[in-house]
Design a protein around this motif. Structure first.
Motif, PDB file in Angstrom:
ATOM      1  N   UNK A 198       0.942  -1.197   0.008  1.00  0.00           N
ATOM      2  CA  UNK A 198       0.016   0.016   0.073  1.00  0.00           C
ATOM      3  C   UNK A 198       0.987   1.286  -0.138  1.00  0.00           C
ATOM      4  N   UNK A 199       1.973   1.225   0.992  1.00  0.00           N
ATOM      5  CA  UNK A 199       2.758   2.472   1.034  1.00  0.00           C
ATOM      6  C   UNK A 199       3.816   2.628  -0.364  1.00  0.00           C
ATOM      7  N   UNK A 200       4.012   1.231  -0.774  1.00  0.00           N
ATOM      8  CA  UNK A 200       4.971   1.235  -2.184  1.00  0.00           C
ATOM      9  C   UNK A 200       4.280   1.874  -3.351  1.00  0.00           C
ATOM     10  N   UNK A 227       3.932   9.991  -3.763  1.00  0.00           N
ATOM     11  CA  UNK A 227       5.186   9.573  -4.499  1.00  0.00           C
ATOM     12  C   UNK A 227       5.357   8.018  -3.907  1.00  0.00           C
ATOM     13  N   UNK A 228       5.869   7.239  -4.724  1.00  0.00           N
ATOM     14  CA  UNK A 228       6.077   5.718  -4.413  1.00  0.00           C
ATOM     15  C   UNK A 228       7.358   5.642  -3.252  1.00  0.00           C
ATOM     16  N   UNK A 229       7.492   4.793  -2.477  1.00  0.00           N
ATOM     17  CA  UNK A 229       8.374   4.707  -1.447  1.00  0.00           C
ATOM     18  C   UNK A 229       9.313   3.359  -1.887  1.00  0.00           C
ATOM     19  N   UNK A 230       9.822   3.765  -2.999  1.00  0.00           N
ATOM     20  CA  UNK A 230      10.749   2.607  -3.619  1.00  0.00           C
ATOM     21  C   UNK A 230      11.631   1.895  -2.686  1.00  0.00           C
ATOM     22  N   UNK A 231      12.175   2.633  -1.718  1.00  0.00           N
ATOM     23  CA  UNK A 231      13.090   1.870  -0.686  1.00  0.00           C
ATOM     24  C   UNK A 231      12.700   0.841   0.050  1.00  0.00           C
ATOM     25  N   UNK A 232      11.555   0.705  -0.048  1.00  0.00           N
ATOM     26  CA  UNK A 232      10.668  -0.334   0.829  1.00  0.00           C
ATOM     27  C   UNK A 232      11.044  -1.893  -0.017  1.00  0.00           C
TER      28      UNK A 232
END
Length: 107
Positions: free
Chosen positions: A40-42, A46-51
């Motif tokens: 959901x957070x990815x 803006x996308x949270x790519x580090x996950x």
């Protein structure tokens, strides 16, 4: 420091990043919620790519911290240096990315 710099590059980078992230989380500097994998957070804007990467680089507390890093260094450097399957310059990195992708696709 000689042991660190004599370690193959992919394993050296993974061990250093895992150590740094785990120390920051256990010291309370970094919120553990920021590193967990959550689709959901990815995929929000803006996308949270580090996950995609940080969820793999977390050790357990206390003695597990040392054992996880030791085994990551020992087995990773053994595979990267001595395995006939990873003879090319980017083979071990490709393997690590492939295994991570398979694990995340199952979730």
């Amino acid at each position: 420091m000689d042991v660190f710099w004599s370690t193959p590059p992919v394993t050296r980078t993974l061990v250093a990043l895992t150590c740094a992230q785990s120390v920051l989380v256990f010291a309370g500097v970094l919120n553990p919620y920021l590193i967990l994998f959550s689709p959901n957070l990815l995929f929000k804007f803006p996308p949270q790519i580090w996950r995609l990467c940080t969820s793999f680089m977390m050790t357990g507390p206390k003695w597990s911290f040392f054992f996880d890093l030791y085994h990551m260094h020992n087995f990773g450097s053994g595979l990267e240096k001595d395995s006939p399957r990873f003879s090319g310059p980017g083979d071990f990195f490709t393997y690590v990315v492939f295994v991570g992708t398979v694990i995340l696709s199952v979730l």
